[in-house]
Design an enzyme around this catalytic site. Structure first.
Site, mmCIF file in Angstrom:
data_model
loop_
_atom_site.group_PDB
_atom_site.id
_atom_site.type_symbol
_atom_site.label_atom_id
_atom_site.label_comp_id
_atom_site.label_asym_id
_atom_site.label_seq_id
_atom_site.Cartn_x
_atom_site.Cartn_y
_atom_site.Cartn_z
ATOM 1 N N ARG A 131 0.867 -1.189 0.000
ATOM 2 C CA ARG A 131 0.000 0.000 0.000
ATOM 3 C C ARG A 131 0.897 1.230 0.000
ATOM 4 N NH1 ARG A 131 -5.292 -0.293 1.860
ATOM 5 N NH2 ARG A 131 -5.056 1.644 3.012
ATOM 6 N N HIS A 158 -7.299 1.074 -6.539
ATOM 7 C CA HIS A 158 -7.586 0.335 -5.309
ATOM 8 C C HIS A 158 -8.275 -0.982 -5.690
ATOM 9 C CE1 HIS A 158 -7.929 -0.470 -1.197
ATOM 10 N NE2 HIS A 158 -8.589 0.576 -0.759
ATOM 11 N N GLN A 161 -10.152 -3.539 -3.165
ATOM 12 C CA GLN A 161 -11.395 -2.981 -2.652
ATOM 13 C C GLN A 161 -12.534 -3.162 -3.653
ATOM 14 O OE1 GLN A 161 -12.262 -1.500 0.427
ATOM 15 N NE2 GLN A 161 -14.286 -1.759 -0.482
ATOM 16 N N ASP A 253 -16.899 8.051 -1.277
ATOM 17 C CA ASP A 253 -15.623 7.896 -0.578
ATOM 18 C C ASP A 253 -15.307 9.234 0.066
ATOM 19 O OD1 ASP A 253 -13.191 6.933 0.327
ATOM 20 O OD2 ASP A 253 -12.201 6.981 -1.632
ATOM 21 N N CYS A 293 -16.196 2.513 0.830
ATOM 22 C CA CYS A 293 -15.012 1.677 1.052
ATOM 23 C C CYS A 293 -14.490 1.758 2.479
ATOM 24 C CB CYS A 293 -13.914 2.048 0.056
ATOM 25 S SG CYS A 293 -13.483 3.790 0.020
ATOM 26 N N ARG A 321 -14.160 -7.794 1.946
ATOM 27 C CA ARG A 321 -12.722 -7.635 1.720
ATOM 28 C C ARG A 321 -12.005 -8.943 2.062
ATOM 29 N NH1 ARG A 321 -11.007 -2.160 4.967
ATOM 30 N NH2 ARG A 321 -12.528 -0.684 4.111
#
Length: 336
Positions: A131, A158, A161, A253, A293, A321
């Protein structure tokens, strides 16, 4: 043939190199060996595997990581408690060992070169989750390492996700092709990833964002090329009502992502009209689901009424996830 519930994927009981590693970056899902290179958007097999793997433990031997049982680790500049928990629990449920290494401990590109980190970690672990801000970090690790590399998050993408997001959409709507997802907010890595994977899988996608925050043309063009092949549509607009018209899912988001803290006040002003509240949610289909998310900034991009309302499936999404990442791990550790 996107989803095959009840049909177990052909993964041998032996032949998995045990997986995992660190994250100080992310990008696309990628692998070192050309024959097994992954673009992050190639999510069909992952979604299929997400439905094949049971949501619990113990798992059949064929779906476990092994037999070498080397360490598995994750690290990163961009920590996320839910993402890290899902990853580590998933590795453990698949019979592996998870190790977290922080960004400062790695010093990717500063304390030690990407080339050196990739080669050193390839000697200790069987895979890397990374990440980071820079897409080049994950691509460098994939280029120079000898183990699988998975993007946990970058400024551009991402991917893990959105696999969980589409798994959630499928669970609640029973299909993907022909559905519509509307994203409200910043044209960020989530918007990019949703555009690309939704358009590829036949899901119409609409992005509602202020003009100054629209997704970059590179990602829009990619998504529109996918849409031509899949028969889906891609819409970029400043009009929330246009984006949400006929939507089966509404997604938002945070307005200021990690690394943008200095822009928080300005972005709060710029996105003030792009909050997902009860009135906005009513612009979509009556049975539309709400996605986020996480973590969410309640009272900013979304209200408590929506987050905790009957149309919200954000905690199903968060749980997925785990299942989506287990599917990624199982597939990456499959027959060579």
């Amino acid at each position: 043939d996107l989803i095959c519930p009840g049909k177990r994927a052909e993964i041998p009981a032996e032949g998995f190199p045990l997986f995992f590693c660190f994250g100080e970056g992310g990008g696309a899902i990628a692998r070192r060996r050309p024959s097994r290179d992954w673009l992050w958007a190639a999510g069909r097999g992952v979604l299929r595997k997400s439905f094949v793997l049971p949501k619990g433990i113990p798992l059949p031997v064929a779906d476990r990581l092994g037999p070498r049982r080397r360490g598995a680790a994750q690290a990163g500049k961009l920590p996320d408690a839910g993402f890290q928990a899902a990853l580590e629990v998933g590795v453990q449920q698949l019979g592996g060992h998870a190790l977290y290494i922080s960004g400062p401990e790695i010093g990717l590109g500063t304390r030690e070169s990407v080339y050196d980190v990739a080669n050193v970690l390839s000697r200790f672990v069987d895979g890397i989750m990374i990440r980071t801000f820079h897409q080049s970090d994950v691509e460098g690790l994939a280029k120079y390492g000898q183990i699988p590399v998975i993007n946990g998050l970058t400024d551009d993408y991402h991917p893990c996700q959105v696999l969980a997001d589409l798994l959630t959409l499928y669970e609640h709507k029973g299909a993907l092709a022909g559905k519509k997802l509307a994203f409200v907010g910043d044209g960020n890595n989530m918007a990019n990833s949703l555009m690309i994977i939704c358009s590829k899988l036949g899901v119409d996608v609409a992005i509602a964002t202020p003009a100054a925050y629209a997704p970059q043309e590179t990602y829009v063009s990619w998504a529109k090329e996918n849409a031509k092949a899949a028969g889906s549509t891609v819409t970029i607009t400043t009009d929330i009502a246009e984006a949400l018209r006929g939507a089966d899912a509404v997604y938002t988001d945070v307005w200021a992502s990690m690394g943008m803290e200095a822009e928080t006040e300005k972005r709060a002003r710029d996105f003030a009209d792009y909050q997902v509240n009860s009135a906005v949610l009513k612009l979509a289909k009556p049975d539309a689901i709400f996605l986020h998310c996480l973590p969410a900034h309640r009272g900013s991009e979304v209200t408590d009424e929506v987050m905790d309302g009957p149309q919200s499936v954000v905690f199903d999404e968060a749980e997925n996830r785990l299942h989506a990442q287990k599917a990624v791990l199982a597939l990456l550790m499959g027959a060579r």
